[in-house]
Structure formats: structure tokens, C-alpha cells
Design a protein around this motif. Structure first.
Motif, mmCIF file in Angstrom:
data_model
loop_
_atom_site.group_PDB
_atom_site.id
_atom_site.type_symbol
_atom_site.label_atom_id
_atom_site.label_comp_id
_atom_site.label_asym_id
_atom_site.label_seq_id
_atom_site.Cartn_x
_atom_site.Cartn_y
_atom_site.Cartn_z
ATOM 1 N N GLY A 1 0.812 -1.210 0.000
ATOM 2 C CA GLY A 1 0.000 0.000 0.000
ATOM 3 C C GLY A 1 0.844 1.257 0.000
ATOM 4 N N VAL A 2 1.927 1.258 0.788
ATOM 5 C CA VAL A 2 2.812 2.427 0.825
ATOM 6 C C VAL A 2 3.448 2.660 -0.542
ATOM 7 C CG1 VAL A 2 4.957 3.313 1.802
ATOM 8 C CG2 VAL A 2 3.246 2.289 3.301
ATOM 9 N N VAL A 3 3.876 1.571 -1.183
ATOM 10 C CA VAL A 3 4.485 1.712 -2.520
ATOM 11 C C VAL A 3 3.471 2.274 -3.511
ATOM 12 C CG1 VAL A 3 5.462 0.415 -4.446
ATOM 13 C CG2 VAL A 3 6.187 -0.104 -2.121
ATOM 14 N N LEU A 4 2.227 1.765 -3.448
ATOM 15 C CA LEU A 4 1.196 2.279 -4.356
ATOM 16 C C LEU A 4 0.913 3.755 -4.104
ATOM 17 C CD1 LEU A 4 -1.363 -0.669 -4.400
ATOM 18 C CD2 LEU A 4 0.115 0.079 -6.275
ATOM 19 N N LEU A 5 0.832 4.152 -2.839
ATOM 20 C CA LEU A 5 0.552 5.546 -2.518
ATOM 21 C C LEU A 5 1.683 6.456 -2.990
ATOM 22 C CD1 LEU A 5 -1.008 5.229 1.044
ATOM 23 C CD2 LEU A 5 -2.175 5.771 -1.087
ATOM 24 N N LEU A 6 2.930 6.006 -2.775
ATOM 25 C CA LEU A 6 4.059 6.825 -3.235
ATOM 26 C C LEU A 6 4.066 6.937 -4.756
ATOM 27 C CD1 LEU A 6 6.910 5.559 -0.862
ATOM 28 C CD2 LEU A 6 5.660 7.730 -0.760
ATOM 29 N N ALA A 7 3.751 5.833 -5.436
ATOM 30 C CA ALA A 7 3.705 5.883 -6.899
ATOM 31 C C ALA A 7 2.590 6.815 -7.361
ATOM 32 C CB ALA A 7 3.506 4.475 -7.468
ATOM 33 N N ALA A 8 1.426 6.739 -6.698
ATOM 34 C CA ALA A 8 0.317 7.614 -7.066
ATOM 35 C C ALA A 8 0.666 9.070 -6.803
ATOM 36 C CB ALA A 8 -0.938 7.227 -6.271
ATOM 37 N N GLY A 9 1.330 9.334 -5.659
ATOM 38 C CA GLY A 9 1.698 10.716 -5.353
ATOM 39 C C GLY A 9 2.693 11.271 -6.357
ATOM 40 N N ALA A 10 3.698 10.440 -6.712
ATOM 41 C CA ALA A 10 4.690 10.904 -7.675
ATOM 42 C C ALA A 10 4.056 11.170 -9.041
ATOM 43 C CB ALA A 10 5.811 9.868 -7.788
#
Length: 234
Positions: free
Chosen positions: A105-114
Motif C-alpha cells: 500500500g505504501v508503494v502504491l501511494l508513493l507511486a500515485a503521489g509521484a
């Protein structure tokens, strides 16, 4: 009765004593038997021995019942201990699974934010359609067996999204509790689905919330390339 005193012979009276103790005599017969008890010493001794015998038998039966109850209690305690040990193992496996899902989930959120920050920053020198050349669809998390068992509603929404059934996926996603998955994850997936439906303006609202919650930066100024003109990058 003293241990040295010989026990009276119950055999001649046993049937009568048993019928008398069980209340199976007729009133007249019982009255006659009680009169004999007062007059016949041998019958009175046999009756006293019979009463002692039945009392001993009742005590032995009660003692055996108590032993059986204690054994059953020990068995239940052992079963409870085994059940607690199984629950501890299940809890440990569940915690490890949540740790893995949390990392994803953290990886997905960081990818979405970037991605949201990149496509919302000012780019006046770039034509509005240039990003479509490298902007690829995001299939979303894979529907694994573990996810199917632990998050059935989320798995249903992802399966419908990946099958192209976007309205149904949005409906299923609306039934997922934010407390069980995470509000940011739900907003990110909702934005992806809206993008695939061509509802860029609506998708941009959700993806910007994810970007802002992840601390990727402030929303871009007016004139930024809208997120809804193509699929969301993975």
C-alpha cells in the motif's frame, strides 16, 4: 458395625429388602415387613447391612462420577490450550500478511503521489496531449488467493476493474470499508476506475487527495494538464 463382627447373610432377605427399599411393596405387605423388622433381629441386621451396602455403592458411584468429571475437565483444558496456540499462530500469520499488504500500500501511494505531482505541475511549453504517448494503464494490485480470502469485496472490485466492468467496479468499491483497507487506497483505486471511464475531472479530485495525503506536494496551478485525458500510469 465393627470390622470383627461377621456380616449378616443377606441372601435369604435380599429380594424383600430390595423391594422394600424401592417402595415396591403393597401397603399391607410393607406394614407387615416393618413389624418383622421390629421383631426379627436377623432381618433387622440384614436390613442394616443392606442399607450400608447401598450407601457404599452410592459413594463409589459418586466418586467415579467425580473422577470422570475431572478427566473431562482436564480434556477441555487441553483442548482450550491447543485452541489458544492455534489462535496465536493464526494471529502471527495475519500480522505478517498485514505487514506485506501495508508495504504494498505504501508503494502504491508513493507511486500515485509521484505520478499525480508530475502530471499536475505546470508545463506551458508542452502540448496537452504529449503525456498520452507514455502514459500506461495501471492494472491495480493482483487478486491473489490471500487477498481474495481476507478482502473479498476489494478483490471483487479489482477483478471487475481489470475485466473492464468499470461501473460495477465502482459500485463494489463503494461497499469496501475504509477502516479495513485505507481511505487513501480506496481513493486511488476510485481515481483509476474513473480515469478508465474517461471521467478525468472526477478522477483528478481523488488522485490529488492521495497525493496531498502522501505529502507529495501542493496541487498544480490552473492550466495544468488534466489527469482524466488518459489512463493512469502504474
Amino acid at each position: 458395625m465393627s470390622p470383627l463382627t461377621p456380616s449378616p447373610d443377606l441372601r435369604p432377605y435380599f429380594e424383600e429388602l430390595e423391594r422394600f427399599a424401592d417402595g415396591q411393596m403393597a401397603p399391607a405387605e410393607q406394614e407387615a415387613f416393618e413389624l418383622r423388622l421390629e421383631q426379627d433381629e436377623a432381618l433387622a441386621d440384614a436390613h442394616a447391612a443392606y442399607e450400608q451396602l447401598t450407601a457404599d455403592l452410592r459413594w463409589a458411584a459418586g466418586h467415579d462420577t467425580l473422577r470422570q468429571r475431572l478427566q473431562a475437565l482436564d480434556a477441555r483444558m487441553n483442548q482450550r490450550g491447543d485452541a489458544l496456540a492455534r489462535m496465536q499462530r493464526l494471529t502471527q500469520r495475519r500480522q505478517r500478511r498485514w505487514s506485506v499488504l501495508g508495504t504494498i500500500g505504501v508503494v502504491l501511494l508513493l507511486a500515485a503521489g509521484a505520478a499525480a505531482w508530475y502530471f499536475s505541475r505546470p508545463s506551458p511549453a508542452r502540448p496537452a496531449r504529449n503525456w498520452e504517448a507514455y502514459y500506461q494503464p495501471d492494472p491495480g494490485p493482483a487478486v491473489t488467493t490471500g487477498l481474495l480470502h481476507s478482502r473479498p469485496l476489494l478483490s471483487e472490485a479489482l477483478d471487475q476493474y481489470q475485466s473492464g466492468h468499470y461501473p460495477a467496479a465502482l459500485h463494489s468499491l463503494g461497499r469496501v470499508s475504509p477502516s479495513s483497507v485505507g481511505a487513501d487506497t480506496l481513493q486511488y483505486l476510485r481515481g483509476l476506475i474513473l480515469l478508465r471511464q474517461g471521467q478525468g475531472s472526477a478522477a483528478q479530485l481523488y488522485l490529488r487527495r492521495v497525493r496531498e495525503a502522501s505529502g507529495a506536494g501542493e496541487p498544480g496551478p490552473a492550466g495544468t494538464v488534466p489527469l482524466g485525458h488518459g489512463p493512469m500510469a502504474g
